[in-house]
Design a protein around this motif. Structure first.
Motif, PDB file in Angstrom:
ATOM      1  N   LEU A  65      19.250 -59.778  31.285  1.00 19.11           N
ATOM      2  CA  LEU A  65      20.432 -59.868  30.427  1.00 19.11           C
ATOM      3  C   LEU A  65      21.318 -58.629  30.569  1.00 19.11           C
ATOM      4  O   LEU A  65      22.550 -58.740  30.606  1.00 19.11           O
ATOM      5  N   ASN A  66      20.707 -57.463  30.652  1.00 23.44           N
ATOM      6  CA  ASN A  66      21.487 -56.237  30.822  1.00 23.44           C
ATOM      7  C   ASN A  66      22.292 -56.275  32.117  1.00 23.44           C
ATOM      8  O   ASN A  66      23.473 -55.898  32.154  1.00 23.44           O
ATOM      9  N   LEU A  67      21.637 -56.720  33.192  1.00 28.00           N
ATOM     10  CA  LEU A  67      22.331 -56.826  34.473  1.00 28.00           C
ATOM     11  C   LEU A  67      23.462 -57.845  34.398  1.00 28.00           C
ATOM     12  O   LEU A  67      24.585 -57.585  34.851  1.00 28.00           O
ATOM     13  N   ALA A  68      23.175 -59.015  33.825  1.00 25.34           N
ATOM     14  CA  ALA A  68      24.190 -60.066  33.745  1.00 25.34           C
ATOM     15  C   ALA A  68      25.390 -59.602  32.920  1.00 25.34           C
ATOM     16  O   ALA A  68      26.551 -59.805  33.304  1.00 25.34           O
ATOM     17  N   ARG A  69      25.110 -58.962  31.791  1.00 27.75           N
ATOM     18  CA  ARG A  69      26.210 -58.486  30.944  1.00 27.75           C
ATOM     19  C   ARG A  69      27.008 -57.392  31.637  1.00 27.75           C
ATOM     20  O   ARG A  69      28.236 -57.308  31.485  1.00 27.75           O
ATOM     21  N   ALA A  70      26.322 -56.552  32.392  1.00 26.19           N
ATOM     22  CA  ALA A  70      27.031 -55.491  33.121  1.00 26.19           C
ATOM     23  C   ALA A  70      27.953 -56.077  34.183  1.00 26.19           C
ATOM     24  O   ALA A  70      29.104 -55.635  34.342  1.00 26.19           O
ATOM     25  N   PHE A  71      27.465 -57.075  34.928  1.00 25.62           N
ATOM     26  CA  PHE A  71      28.301 -57.704  35.944  1.00 25.62           C
ATOM     27  C   PHE A  71      29.499 -58.410  35.310  1.00 25.62           C
ATOM     28  O   PHE A  71      30.636 -58.278  35.763  1.00 25.62           O
TER      29      PHE A  71
END
Length: 453
Positions: free
Chosen positions: A172-178
């Protein structure tokens, strides 16, 4: 630290849901280890927030009314090893490309939901797997045990639930960052079409569409329109709420409203194998406020459908209930109409989306589980034909897909043959469409949506 309301809620869930028959649960070797893992999960922060779930419910209500289209896609089964920036980015590429095709070509808003950040548990047709006379527990997803066919790997381990939480948080952190960091900016449409996809027939068609988008953006800039909405997207997470020990431990009371949400994901669904009306999964889903999906197959009767609706959505809250049809290409045109007609006759406004994958699986001569792309396409066509004939809205698509150049489903515009499945067959469970096949499917659906307007 859990609030007194959360502790009371968990106690109530374990007493009520825990007392009912629960399909597809692992045989944990030690209950003390389960209690330790769930105690840790209950102390951890939410993965998603109630307000986000409510916003998705609002978006799904628009889908049910025929004002938007739902695109839900991702891995059949996520793996802990797959939690990397590259893998998450590739999944996002696929969803973004498909969504832009649907939005631009069909002029319809697209609600984007990933099968990610929680899809670690898998139902199985048999509790055990036999190889060369050796019987071991079936692989039930990384949240339960390991894929390797050894006695140690296949032993269910409750501590893996905590590991699944942290893997979901990282995803989720990666997806939100992208999504929030510029990767989803509409000005980046060409960059989503790199690598093996660009030279495929679907990729070349996408490039032509991206060129038209460039022209539209240049015009908007020339007349001094530069909306912030062009620079980011809403992306929601979803998974099958299969492993009840995990889901109940991550259910919280919302401080704003005082009602419970499962904070493991925005959208949770109940599978075809676990939707028993008197079972634990349906009871659990009836007690949370998230938007809920239910998989319905060709054996589902109209009365069963309405009984599920009465249990899961008694207040008929717009956007609350989604039916995910998984009928099979040869069955959907006959099996789906009675369900939609029964719902309409009873005033039920639900979101209907098509899973064209699970009803079309077969075993290739090589022993690989696979799906024919033509069957996937035919089921989607059948889904649209049924809705067009009944005057209802084909609300969306639920697809197992990957952003990688895998060879797991046969056919497509850049065709994969049965004898080529083994070259890049990487799934740990069911076969997925690769990104080229996914993009090709998006163009087809865009044409069907355009024709349905």
């Amino acid at each position: 630290m859990n609030s007194s309301e959360d502790r009371a809620l968990y106690s109530e869930l374990t007493e009520t849901v825990g007392a009912l028959p629960a399909a597809q649960q692992p045989q944990w070797p030690h209950r003390d280890a389960v209690d330790d893992a769930t105690a840790q999960l209950r102390e951890l922060p939410p993965l998603v927030f109630a307000g986000e779930c409510d916003l998705l419910t609002t978006r799904l209500a628009a889908v049910a009314r025929g004002e938007a289209f739902l695109l839900q896609g991702g891995d059949c089964a996520e793996t802990f090893a797959g939690v990397s920036a590259e893998n998450v980015r590739n999944k996002l590429k696929t969803l973004l490309q498909m969504a832009i095709v649907l939005t631009y070509a069909a002029s319809v808003p697209v609600v984007k939901v990933g099968r990610l950040a929680g899809q670690y548990a898998k139902p199985r047709s048999k509790a055990d797997e036999i190889r060369d006379g050796v019987t071991l527990p079936a692989f039930r997803g990384d949240i339960v045990n390991e894929f390797d066919f050894t006695e140690q790997a296949r032993q269910p381990d409750p501590a893996r639930m905590v590991r699944a939480y942290h893997a979901s948080a990282a995803t989720l952190n990666l997806a939100r960052a992208f999504v929030g960091g510029g990767y989803a900016d509409l000005h980046e449409v060409h960059s989503w079409n790199t690598d093996f996809v660009r030279t495929s027939p679907a990729g070349q068609r996408y490039e032509r569409l991206a060129g038209r988008i460039d022209q539209a953006l240049a015009f908007m800039k020339a007349i001094e329109i530069d909306s912030e909405q062009l620079r980011t997207v809403e992306l929601y997470s979803s998974h099958e709420a299969l492993l009840l020990d995990y889901e109940m431990a991550l259910t919280r009371v919302d401080s704003r409203s005082g009602v419970p949400y499962d904070v493991s994901g925005h959208f949770l669904w109940i599978g075809e194998r676990s939707r028993q009306l008197d079972g634990a999964h349906v009871e659990f889903a009836s007690r949370i406020t998230n938007p809920i999906g239910v998989k319905v197959g060709p054996t589902t009767t109209p009365d069963e459908l309405m009984a599920l609706a009465d249990k899961l959505d008694p207040e008929r809250r717009p956007g609350r209930l989604t039916f995910v049809t998984r009928m099979g290409a040869g069955t959907i045109r006959d099996a789906l109409p009675p369900l939609i007609q029964k719902a309409a006759a009873n005033g039920l406004v639900a979101t209907w989306i098509c899973d064209p994958m699970h009803g079309n699986t077969y075993e290739a001569p090589s022993g690989h589980k696979t799906r024919r792309f033509d069957d996937v396409v035919d089921e989607v066509r059948g889904f649209f034909e049924v809705h067009r004939g009944l005057g209802t809205h084909p609300g969306g698509l639920h697809v197992e897909l990957t952003g990688d150049d895998v060879t797991e489903c046969v056919g497509g515009g850049d065709p994969i043959a049965e004898d080529g499945l083994g070259s890049r067959y990487e799934t740990v469970c069911d076969p997925r469409l690769n990104r080229t096949q996914s993009l090709e499917l998006a163009f087809l659906v865009a044409e069907l949506l355009e024709a349905a307007r």
